[in-house]
Design an enzyme around this catalytic site. Structure first.
Site, PDB file in Angstrom:
ATOM      1  N   ASN A 156      10.974 -59.454  -8.237  1.00  0.00           N
ATOM      2  CA  ASN A 156      11.744 -58.224  -8.002  1.00  0.00           C
ATOM      3  C   ASN A 156      13.226 -58.469  -7.744  1.00  0.00           C
ATOM      4  O   ASN A 156      14.070 -57.722  -8.223  1.00  0.00           O
ATOM      5  CB  ASN A 156      11.103 -57.392  -6.882  1.00  0.00           C
ATOM      6  CG  ASN A 156      11.066 -58.127  -5.570  1.00  0.00           C
ATOM      7  OD1 ASN A 156      10.937 -59.345  -5.523  1.00  0.00           O
ATOM      8  ND2 ASN A 156      11.190 -57.401  -4.486  1.00  0.00           N
ATOM      9  N   GLU A 255       6.924 -64.465   3.216  1.00  0.00           N
ATOM     10  CA  GLU A 255       7.509 -63.116   3.202  1.00  0.00           C
ATOM     11  C   GLU A 255       6.655 -62.313   2.245  1.00  0.00           C
ATOM     12  O   GLU A 255       6.688 -62.543   1.035  1.00  0.00           O
ATOM     13  CB  GLU A 255       8.959 -63.149   2.697  1.00  0.00           C
ATOM     14  CG  GLU A 255       9.902 -64.040   3.484  1.00  0.00           C
ATOM     15  CD  GLU A 255      10.115 -63.592   4.911  1.00  0.00           C
ATOM     16  OE1 GLU A 255       9.726 -62.464   5.256  1.00  0.00           O
ATOM     17  OE2 GLU A 255      10.643 -64.389   5.696  1.00  0.00           O
ATOM     18  N   CYS A 289      10.642 -55.228  -1.437  1.00  0.00           N
ATOM     19  CA  CYS A 289       9.632 -55.271  -0.371  1.00  0.00           C
ATOM     20  C   CYS A 289       9.986 -54.343   0.773  1.00  0.00           C
ATOM     21  O   CYS A 289       9.118 -53.872   1.489  1.00  0.00           O
ATOM     22  CB  CYS A 289       9.497 -56.700   0.133  1.00  0.00           C
ATOM     23  SG  CYS A 289      11.079 -57.379   0.670  1.00  0.00           S
ATOM     24  N   GLU A 468      12.863 -65.919   8.235  1.00  0.00           N
ATOM     25  CA  GLU A 468      13.944 -66.609   7.532  1.00  0.00           C
ATOM     26  C   GLU A 468      15.262 -66.060   8.058  1.00  0.00           C
ATOM     27  O   GLU A 468      15.284 -65.062   8.768  1.00  0.00           O
ATOM     28  CB  GLU A 468      13.829 -66.359   6.024  1.00  0.00           C
ATOM     29  CG  GLU A 468      12.556 -66.918   5.420  1.00  0.00           C
ATOM     30  CD  GLU A 468      12.520 -66.789   3.905  1.00  0.00           C
ATOM     31  OE1 GLU A 468      12.527 -65.647   3.407  1.00  0.00           O
ATOM     32  OE2 GLU A 468      12.479 -67.826   3.229  1.00  0.00           O
TER      33      GLU A 468
HETATM   34  P1  NAD Z   1       2.729 -62.340  -6.511  1.00  0.00           P
HETATM   35  O1  NAD Z   1       2.161 -62.742  -5.211  1.00  0.00           O
HETATM   36  O2  NAD Z   1       1.840 -61.865  -7.571  1.00  0.00           O
HETATM   37  O3  NAD Z   1       3.543 -63.557  -7.157  1.00  0.00           O
HETATM   38  C1  NAD Z   1       4.588 -64.208  -6.462  1.00  0.00           C
HETATM   39  C2  NAD Z   1       4.691 -65.638  -6.961  1.00  0.00           C
HETATM   40  O4  NAD Z   1       3.505 -66.335  -6.607  1.00  0.00           O
HETATM   41  C3  NAD Z   1       4.832 -65.761  -8.472  1.00  0.00           C
HETATM   42  O5  NAD Z   1       5.718 -66.823  -8.748  1.00  0.00           O
HETATM   43  C4  NAD Z   1       3.415 -66.107  -8.907  1.00  0.00           C
HETATM   44  O6  NAD Z   1       3.347 -66.820 -10.112  1.00  0.00           O
HETATM   45  C5  NAD Z   1       2.950 -66.969  -7.746  1.00  0.00           C
HETATM   46  N1  NAD Z   1       1.502 -67.015  -7.554  1.00  0.00           N
HETATM   47  C6  NAD Z   1       0.591 -66.042  -7.805  1.00  0.00           C
HETATM   48  N2  NAD Z   1      -0.646 -66.470  -7.483  1.00  0.00           N
HETATM   49  C7  NAD Z   1      -0.521 -67.734  -7.006  1.00  0.00           C
HETATM   50  C8  NAD Z   1      -1.446 -68.703  -6.512  1.00  0.00           C
HETATM   51  N3  NAD Z   1      -2.754 -68.463  -6.443  1.00  0.00           N
HETATM   52  N4  NAD Z   1      -0.968 -69.894  -6.114  1.00  0.00           N
HETATM   53  C9  NAD Z   1       0.352 -70.149  -6.152  1.00  0.00           C
HETATM   54  N5  NAD Z   1       1.282 -69.286  -6.628  1.00  0.00           N
HETATM   55  C10 NAD Z   1       0.841 -68.076  -7.048  1.00  0.00           C
HETATM   56  O7  NAD Z   1       3.851 -61.254  -6.179  1.00  0.00           O
HETATM   57  P2  NAD Z   1       4.760 -60.455  -7.212  1.00  0.00           P
HETATM   58  O8  NAD Z   1       3.933 -59.408  -7.868  1.00  0.00           O
HETATM   59  O9  NAD Z   1       5.515 -61.410  -8.050  1.00  0.00           O
HETATM   60  O10 NAD Z   1       5.824 -59.768  -6.222  1.00  0.00           O
HETATM   61  C11 NAD Z   1       5.643 -58.539  -5.603  1.00  0.00           C
HETATM   62  C12 NAD Z   1       5.221 -58.711  -4.158  1.00  0.00           C
HETATM   63  O11 NAD Z   1       6.183 -59.484  -3.457  1.00  0.00           O
HETATM   64  C13 NAD Z   1       5.128 -57.406  -3.402  1.00  0.00           C
HETATM   65  O12 NAD Z   1       3.969 -57.410  -2.614  1.00  0.00           O
HETATM   66  C14 NAD Z   1       6.362 -57.424  -2.509  1.00  0.00           C
HETATM   67  O13 NAD Z   1       6.261 -56.645  -1.341  1.00  0.00           O
HETATM   68  C15 NAD Z   1       6.470 -58.870  -2.203  1.00  0.00           C
HETATM   69  N6  NAD Z   1       7.823 -59.204  -1.751  1.00  0.00           N
HETATM   70  C16 NAD Z   1       8.035 -59.486  -0.426  1.00  0.00           C
HETATM   71  C17 NAD Z   1       9.310 -59.767   0.035  1.00  0.00           C
HETATM   72  C18 NAD Z   1       9.592 -60.062   1.488  1.00  0.00           C
HETATM   73  O14 NAD Z   1      10.665 -60.568   1.787  1.00  0.00           O
HETATM   74  N7  NAD Z   1       8.680 -59.772   2.399  1.00  0.00           N
HETATM   75  C19 NAD Z   1      10.379 -59.779  -0.864  1.00  0.00           C
HETATM   76  C20 NAD Z   1      10.114 -59.487  -2.197  1.00  0.00           C
HETATM   77  C21 NAD Z   1       8.840 -59.209  -2.633  1.00  0.00           C
END
Ligand code: NAD
Length: 493
Positions: A156, A255, A289, A468
């Protein structure tokens, strides 16, 4: 135009990975942005070894001042390659160019400059021990790098979130292995070029492309040579990664998702609140997020706020990223749109009334293959409905009325998440009082998204683990060794 092939970057060079490749498509129109070489176990292993070699080489002897200077050089190169990073980010995400310019790329350079300053100013934990028997000792804690750190980020705010982790990790003398989302591989690839240009020693920054489960992400988090994992993404992925880190008890920083509330009190400035709510609900098509998905409004102004939001939503302009009139881009992918559309359907099934939006917009033919969705506002949903409890991660919000301050606090805190909240009021005492009772990592009063990079950032519950920002980042990326020196003569008791 030829479609680029994005490669993995290991030990200071781009390497060939002739195995599997995947395609990255542009969410604006479905065209192919890049072919991406997926890192298999061997490539991930090579990245871990390159990181380890860097730690065992001259990198560990580099002084703090030299590391700070290196971070500033990286920031300068980000400025110099600003337009390349911008083009990469816009092609991957489809977000309005103005948003990527103002937020994503600008913050990437700021992240390196901020941690260059913070690492130079970091002090040691030190205490003078004074025992009743007169003995004295001096304690001070030396901070050492954690080691080889896996950095896994979502799509995102790709470059912003990645640099938010890489900058403090490098500032503290670690080696990193970065895995961007499979949906946004491009800006991380430009960043790898920047690392070479800035003179980052080989192996300090490594980049591996790929997916999550049964792919690069899993290979990285289960690799025993990784000393710590910092992750931003979905809560369920965080839980999987926690299990991967458990056998060797490695530190994790998470996060995760949010289901953030806005609390609008009847004494709020209505116009300013509406502007703030629009930003907090619809920035980046709701894919931040910190975005608000639950809006609790005190009953006397409920109708005014609802009508004001509808009026403003109708003025949002969905469109191509480089059209200066565009306010809102597409979702990241057609797959993500399926998820958001399922919530649209569920909202109606669960008694919600769609005040505006709720479907797929009519777009011009050149954009019709994109992942477009209408910005949407609901009323009438029960606070306990699935739509009001689960993170949609799209341009949506449900409006719910309340009567008393106590009720608003109870509703806002009644969630499995705990990332952010915003409070809209002209009553100073109420602002402080309510903000202090929010069970979240960050509570805003009359604003949203505003941050000081030195302040703690993170969430409670399903929203994350650890913080962080500022000293919190520097602590995660280091391991302290306390040194205790006796200051008195004689037997050391
Ligand atoms: P996601 O968890 O699907 O993927 C995030 C990353 O993790 C990607 O690089 C993905 O390839 C990797 N990944 C997925 N499964 C994995 C596994 N089993 N092992 C290791 N790596 C793996 O999330 P997304 O759809 O890319 O992002 C959206 C989410 O991120 C939303 O829930 C959003 O709220 C959250 N987010 C949180 C923050 C925060 O600061 N709290 C900031 C931005 C986004």
């Amino acid at each position: 135009m030829t479609i680029p092939t994005l490669r993995n970057y290991i030990g200071g060079s781009f390497v060939d990975a002739p195995g599997r490749t995947f395609e990255k498509t542009n969410p604006v129109n479905g065209t192919i942005v890049a072919h991406v070489e997926e890192a298999d176990r061997e490539i991930v292993d090579a990245a871990v070894k390159a990181g380890r070699a860097a730690l065992e080489g001259t990198w560990s002897q580099m002084s703090v001042n030299d590391r700070a200077a290196l971070l500033r050089r990286i920031a300068d190169r980000i400025d110099a390659r600003f337009e390349d990073l911008l083009a990469a980010e816009v092609a991957d995400t489809g977000k309005p160019e103005s948003l990527a310019r103002e937020v994503d790329i600008t913050r990437a350079a700021a992240n390196f400059r901020a941690f260059a300053d913070m690492i130079a100013a970091q002090n040691l934990d030190s205490y003078l021990t004074e025992l009743p028997n007169g003995r004295q000792a001096l304690n001070y804690a030396l901070r050492k790098p954690l080691g080889v750190v896996a950095v896994i980020v979502p799509w995102n705010l790709p470059l912003l979130l990645l640099t938010w982790k890489v900058a403090p990790a490098i500032a503290c003398g670690n080696a990193v292995i970065v895995k961007p989302s499979e949906d946004t591989p491009s800006s991380a690839t430009v960043l790898a070029e920047i690392m070479t240009e800035a003179g980052v020693p080989d192996g300090v920054f490594n980049l591996v492309h790929g997916l999550g489960p049964d792919s690069t992400g899993e290979f990285l988090t289960t690799h025993r040579g990784v000393d710590g994992i910092t992750f931003t993404g979905e809560s369920s992925t965080g839980s999987t990664i926690m299990r991967a880190a458990a056998p060797t008890v490695r530190p994790v920083s998470f996060e995760l998702g949010g289901k953030n509330a806005a609390l609008v009190f009847a004494d709020a400035n209505v116009e300013k609140t509406l502007d703030g709510l629009m930003r907090s609900i619809f920035t980046n098509t709701g894919q931040v997020c910190l975005c608000t998905e639950r809006v609790y409004i005190q009953r006397p102004i409920f109708d005014r706020i609802a009508a004001g939001l509808v009026e403003r939503v109708k003025k949002l302009k969905l469109g191509a990223p480089y059209d200066p009139t565009t306010t809102t881009g597409p979702l990241i992918s057609l797959k993500h749109r399926e998820k958001v559309l399922a919530y649209f359907k569920r909202a109606e099934e669960q008694g919600g009334k769609t005040l505006v939006g709720g479907g797929i917009p009519d777009m011009p033919p050149e954009l019709s293959n994109g992942a477009w969705v209408e910005p949407t506002i609901w009323t009438g949903l029960d606070h306990d409905s699935q739509v009001m409890r689960e993170e949609v991660f799209g341009p949506v919000a449900g409006l719910i009325p309340f009567d008393t301050e106590e009720e608003a606090i109870r509703l806002a805190n009644d969630t499995d998440y705990g990332l952010a909240a915003s409070i809209w009021t002209n009553d100073l005492e109420r602002g402080h009082r309510v903000a202090g009772r929010m069970n979240v990592g960050i509570a805003w009063v009359n604003t949203w998204f505003l941050r000081d990079l030195r302040s703690p950032f993170g969430g409670m519950g399903l929203s994350g683990l650890g913080r962080e920002g500022g000293a919190h980042s520097l602590h995660f990326y280091t391991e302290p060794t306390n040194i205790c020196i006796s200051l008195t003569e004689g037997e050391s008791k």
